[in-house]
Design an enzyme around this catalytic site. Structure first.
Site, short mmCIF file in Angstrom:
data_model
loop_
_atom_site.label_atom_id
_atom_site.label_comp_id
_atom_site.label_asym_id
_atom_site.label_seq_id
_atom_site.Cartn_x
_atom_site.Cartn_y
_atom_site.Cartn_z
N LYS A 33 0.83 -1.20 0.00
CA LYS A 33 0.00 0.00 0.00
C LYS A 33 0.87 1.26 0.00
O LYS A 33 2.09 1.17 0.22
CB LYS A 33 -0.92 -0.02 1.22
CG LYS A 33 -0.18 0.09 2.55
CD LYS A 33 -1.10 -0.21 3.74
CE LYS A 33 -0.34 -0.09 5.04
NZ LYS A 33 -1.10 -0.64 6.19
N TYR A 242 18.30 29.73 9.16
CA TYR A 242 17.18 30.56 9.62
C TYR A 242 17.17 30.70 11.13
O TYR A 242 17.43 29.74 11.87
CB TYR A 242 15.85 29.92 9.21
CG TYR A 242 15.48 30.13 7.76
CD1 TYR A 242 15.32 31.41 7.22
CD2 TYR A 242 15.28 29.03 6.92
CE1 TYR A 242 14.97 31.59 5.89
CE2 TYR A 242 14.92 29.21 5.59
CZ TYR A 242 14.77 30.48 5.07
OH TYR A 242 14.42 30.66 3.76
C1 LIG Z 1 -0.43 -1.70 6.84
C2 LIG Z 1 -1.12 -2.96 7.16
C3 LIG Z 1 -0.39 -4.16 7.23
C4 LIG Z 1 1.11 -4.20 7.19
O1 LIG Z 1 1.59 -3.79 8.45
P1 LIG Z 1 3.13 -3.67 8.81
O2 LIG Z 1 3.14 -3.27 10.23
O3 LIG Z 1 3.68 -2.62 7.91
O4 LIG Z 1 3.76 -4.99 8.57
C5 LIG Z 1 -1.10 -5.34 7.37
N1 LIG Z 1 -2.45 -5.33 7.49
C6 LIG Z 1 -3.18 -4.20 7.47
C7 LIG Z 1 -4.64 -4.26 7.61
C8 LIG Z 1 -2.53 -2.96 7.32
O5 LIG Z 1 -3.25 -1.83 7.32
#
Ligand SMILES: *Cc1c(COP(=O)(O)O)cnc(C)c1O
Length: 345
Positions: A33, A242
């Site tokens: 994702k 800055y």
């Molecule tokens: C993001 C996510 C994962 C992966 O989680 P990690 O901690 O990055 O391994 C798995 N399942 C769901 C539902 C997620 O939202």
């Protein structure tokens, strides 16, 4: 050229998947994702498919379409956000598997595409996505007749093995799914590390693939080389950047490098951050600007062409600790301005 270069080691991502796979009791999927945690979903997915991954997870259907184009037919692509109103054609055209989160989504899916495979996300206590236990009870028999691909839930506190929430969610998930004879998935990276009782048939690591905590033995995946644009000598009492937040305590050599908060290098990192030349840590001085950072290179014998912000000595989790956030946020904030290089062999 003064654009910084982000090198992404796809071989390390593959090695991390292999290692998590070796720890998983069942089949190991991959979460890609948010554009592969910022590292480019198409490239990451292809590398993982070459390593043997056949189950990919994305947040939204549009991301699923990108991954399908990269992978071609065959691998399963699950969508965490389920089946939203405008998703129907994306799901059909790219053979995506929506993870149904609510009764509304279930009805939408069954009306629009009764023959298309789907999974179900159950809420075991995180209160983020998924059917709650009572809703599940109400629709379970209907769902079972439709033969879902998979039942999943997500752990809220898996990065802390001692947390009582882990066992509580495991019990809730099992109460909702034991004896149904449908493949199950509960563990992301943290859940894999909690042990076999959390694995079920399919695990879903994300951050561990990309070299992040809580997968402490992960191989380093990203290297960030930032060009030095200019070097100057400053005298005792002169200031840098800055708001004059840094004053030279003695004569110093200061390099100005080409990256800043517009590239995801959070401004509050400044006081705790170093950039590296080989193995020598060179502290950031003064405020981080939008595109520029001052670095004290007095210790270096020669002026380097680049300094490294991320490498095997300074990980995304080191940056996260310095900015009081998590490696996930550091990764997904990495700028779109970087030139990207991929190591594929
Ligand atoms: C993001 C996510 C994962 C992966 O989680 P990690 O901690 O990055 O391994 C798995 N399942 C769901 C539902 C997620 O939202």
């Amino acid at each position: 050229m003064s654009t910084a270069t982000l090198t992404i080691d796809l071989m390390s991502i593959r090695a991390n998947w292999r290692a998590l796979s070796a720890l998983s009791a069942g089949v190991t999927g991959a979460v890609v994702k948010a554009n592969g945690y910022g590292l480019e979903a198409a490239r990451v997915s292809r590398a993982l498919a070459q390593e043997g991954a056949r189950h990919f997870f994305v947040a939204v259907a549009e991301e699923g379409a990108v991954v399908r184009r990269a992978l071609g037919p065959g691998p399963k692509i699950y969508v965490f956000s389920g089946h939203m109103e405008t998703d129907t054609s994306l799901i059909r055209d790219h053979q995506l598997i929506p993870m149904i989160n609510s009764v509304d989504q279930l009805l939408r899916h069954v009306e629009a595409m009764p023959d298309v495979e789907f999974g179900v996300q159950l809420d075991s206590g995180m209160n983020r996505l998924g059917l709650e236990p009572l809703e599940w009870q109400a629709v379970r028999d209907l769902v079972l007749r439709l033969k879902p691909e998979i039942l999943m839930s997500h752990l809220a506190c898996a990065d802390d093995p001692q947390h009582t929430m882990n066992g509580q969610q495991l019990r809730e998930f099992r109460d909702m799914t034991d004896g149904l004879n449908i493949p199950r998935s509960l563990a992301a990276t943290g859940g894999i590390l909690l042990g076999n009782s959390y694995h079920f048939e399919l695990t879903r690591p994300g951050v561990g693939l990309y070299g992040g905590a809580p997968f402490e033995t992960a191989q380093s995946v990203v290297t960030l080389d930032v060009p030095v644009i200019q070097v100057r000598d400053v005298d005792t009492g002169e200031t840098v950047g800055y708001s004059n937040t840094w004053t030279a305590p003695t004569p110093r050599k200061i390099a100005t490098v080409s990256a800043g908060y517009a590239d995801g290098i959070m401004r509050n990192l400044g006081p705790n951050l170093s950039l590296y030349s080989e193995r020598v840590a060179c502290p950031v001085v003064g405020r981080i600007s939008m595109d520029l950072i001052g670095v004290d290179i007095t210790l270096l014998a020669d002026t380097p062409n680049n300094l490294q912000l991320l490498n095997s000595l300074q990980s995304i989790d080191d940056l996260a600790a310095a900015a009081d956030t998590i490696g996930y946020e550091v990764l997904t904030s990495l700028g779109s301005r970087y030139q990207r290089r991929y190591r594929e062999t």
